[in-house]
Design a protein around this motif. Sequence first.
Motif, PDB file in Angstrom:
ATOM      1  N   ASP A   1       0.793  -1.229   0.000  1.00  0.00           N
ATOM      2  CA  ASP A   1       0.000   0.000   0.000  1.00  0.00           C
ATOM      3  C   ASP A   1       0.825   1.279   0.000  1.00  0.00           C
ATOM      4  O   ASP A   1       0.287   2.364  -0.065  1.00  0.00           O
ATOM      5  CB  ASP A   1      -1.074  -0.019   1.101  1.00  0.00           C
TER       6      ASP A   1
ATOM      7  N   ASP B   1       2.113  -6.293   3.854  1.00  0.00           N
ATOM      8  CA  ASP B   1       1.958  -6.499   2.409  1.00  0.00           C
ATOM      9  C   ASP B   1       1.544  -7.939   2.124  1.00  0.00           C
ATOM     10  O   ASP B   1       0.651  -8.196   1.313  1.00  0.00           O
ATOM     11  CB  ASP B   1       3.279  -6.219   1.677  1.00  0.00           C
TER      12      ASP B   1
ATOM     13  N   ARG C   1      -1.974  -8.677   3.054  1.00  0.00           N
ATOM     14  CA  ARG C   1      -2.906  -8.133   2.063  1.00  0.00           C
ATOM     15  C   ARG C   1      -2.859  -8.915   0.756  1.00  0.00           C
ATOM     16  O   ARG C   1      -3.890  -9.134   0.120  1.00  0.00           O
ATOM     17  CB  ARG C   1      -2.603  -6.646   1.820  1.00  0.00           C
TER      18      ARG C   1
ATOM     19  N   ARG D   1      -9.143   3.699  -1.410  1.00  0.00           N
ATOM     20  CA  ARG D   1      -8.265   2.549  -1.635  1.00  0.00           C
ATOM     21  C   ARG D   1      -8.876   1.589  -2.657  1.00  0.00           C
ATOM     22  O   ARG D   1      -8.191   1.057  -3.529  1.00  0.00           O
ATOM     23  CB  ARG D   1      -8.017   1.802  -0.326  1.00  0.00           C
TER      24      ARG D   1
ATOM     25  N   SER E   1      -7.352   0.518  -6.190  1.00  0.00           N
ATOM     26  CA  SER E   1      -7.180  -0.892  -6.527  1.00  0.00           C
ATOM     27  C   SER E   1      -7.783  -1.204  -7.880  1.00  0.00           C
ATOM     28  O   SER E   1      -7.185  -1.899  -8.686  1.00  0.00           O
ATOM     29  CB  SER E   1      -7.854  -1.783  -5.484  1.00  0.00           C
TER      30      SER E   1
END
Lengths: 323, 390
Positions: A172, A269, A272, A309, A313
């Motif tokens: 992110d 990370d 996710r 977000r 994405s």
Amino acid sequence: MDSLSALRNINAGRDVPDGFVLSRAVGWTSVGMGIAELLVPRAVSSIAGLEPTTGASLGVRTKGFGDLALGLGILLRPRRPMPMWARVATDAIGLGLLAWAVRGDKSHRARGIASLVASVSTLALDAYATQKVTAAQETAASPVMFSVTINKPPAEVYAFFRRLENLPLFMDYLESVEQKGTRSHWIAKMPVGGTVSWDAELVTDLPGERLAWQTVAGSTFAHRGNVTFASRPGGTGTEVRVEMEVELPGVDGSATLAKLLTKPQIKGDLRRLKQVLETGEVLFSDASSHRGPHPAQPSTEGTSFARARATESRQAHRKGVVR
Amino acid sequence: MRATCWMGTQKVSVEQVPDPQILNARDAIVKVTATTICGSDLHLYNGFMPTMQKGDILGHEFMGEVVEVGKGVKNLAVGDRVVVPFCIACGACEACEMKNFSCCENTNPTGWMPEKLMGHATCGAFGYSHLTGGFAGGQAEYVRVPFADVGPLKVPSSLTDEQVLFLSDILPTGYMGAEFCEITPRKVIAVFGAGPVGQFAIASARMLGAERVIAIDRFPYRLRLAMEKAGATDVINYQEQNVQETLRDLTAGRGPDACIDCVGLEAHGNGLQYAYDKAKQVARIAQDRPMAVREAILACRGAGIVSILGVYAGYMDKFPIGPLMNRGITIKTGQCHVHRYMKPLLERIMRGDIDPSFVVSHHMNLGDAAGAYDMFMRKQDDVMKIVLRS
């Protein structure tokens, strides 16, 4: 796990005699000085060439307390660079204070200069030992290595990762990654605002097995990544292992510092990445949709954060075309 | 909307907060029609669970009506009446595939916190501290339900709220605890704690065929309910009887084949042991008061099973590992994998095998949540289970 990483894991636990002996010496010296300064502050200030006033004694005692604490810190963690760096920083501050005190006090000039010389050599020795400990730590433990198991076959996980445009979906701090052949252009968001960008080159591409990249020659900092994809024992599912290194070339200790800073980031990370591949997107809670701590209660900022977000994405996803 | 917020130790209040919104594609927003306070909420209320923040919305047992669904939710429609499992599960990770839903690997966005404390992350859960993700709870007018295509169970209108509400947590929890015991008619089951989970553990043990089920508590009204409604065959009031001796007596020296701990970290007891545990907890040296689980292990028959449903938070002291090891006792435990049990238990409710509404003792307004917590903690007015409605 490739044999190299396995070997590194075994070696990581072994003593590194050079740095270890030095750091213990620094630790014991620090403890000894601390005790002397705490018990006989007047004698210490007089040896150092200072007028043994009450103020000087108080100052020396305070320093004694700090030296004792630092010494114990080093002895408890002799392989860790952090307590050693704290020792060096304290040496530097102490040296500055001593120089200031000696300059103001003309009566014991010779002793003052002698103690200044001693302090400078202490600083130099401590810095040398710290350097050694840091170097030992770096060979033993860098780069950062993390792993996660994803309930999808290696080919699919590899394919997702290979489209580097997908990386901002779960890393992110990245704004975007664009691929041009084996080269790619990365734009990262800085925590303080603004962006930083670099070019990287794919150095290894074994479909379904391994990907490695590094920044191109001449970049301001070096960034290397190595990701392996292996079938989990006995079935479908992929064991993903990530090794990452960031450093400022020529700056000693920068890799260790970067490692400390990037460790929680890379763990997040991977968490996710797993979410995106297994469930389709990164899950937000009322608390996690805020940058800092936030109670588990809905908020308008949280909603806009999560939606922003999601939009990012989708855009990244479109560039990456498929999952 | 109005929501019950944790404001500090033994402080909750109903506050005005923003309405929940869809944050992820597989979310739904549910208008809460009935919710309830769980015994485990008291651990939060009393400040024993770390990582609570002022303003956290409480509540993990709730049901309601779907008022909005995200783009990714295909199996629910606005207007559906649903019960929501307290644990949030993605349905796609390995844990979920193995039906270990409360160990879901994808639903805890603040998973680094439990990783530090518990080794690995737990699943996300509603209104249960930041160790379980920091999700707002259901003691509110509305709640956001992530993975709404995986968790919520549609319930028929022929059943009342009180009959299906407990599918969200305590009925499956009690049932799982009984299932752990590998029950046959020959097995004697002892249930420590006759609160709502204990009642359902007793009832489930009977449903699964145990001939003899012994309930242990200190409140006569709870023991009475255990006998009259849940189906306990014997009761022990530990303030009047010695638990170890009485259990040995009731089983003619064998000890119960399985013990279910439905008490958890705020156990009460008599004598020095209790004073020791309590002192350590008050001094914040220990999070857990392990009286019940110690008793359960000592009482259990050799090679028996101790099933732990009571919630524990930390690293226990004076845990009887020696008795456990030398007598070959198996411990089975876990946060309930609610998703696994909801459908079969709904069928049992519809068949009339069990009517979970027997644990309800009070109906109150959501606005009175603060009073309800206090009353539940103090066990006033023979309180068993309080249903809150807005």
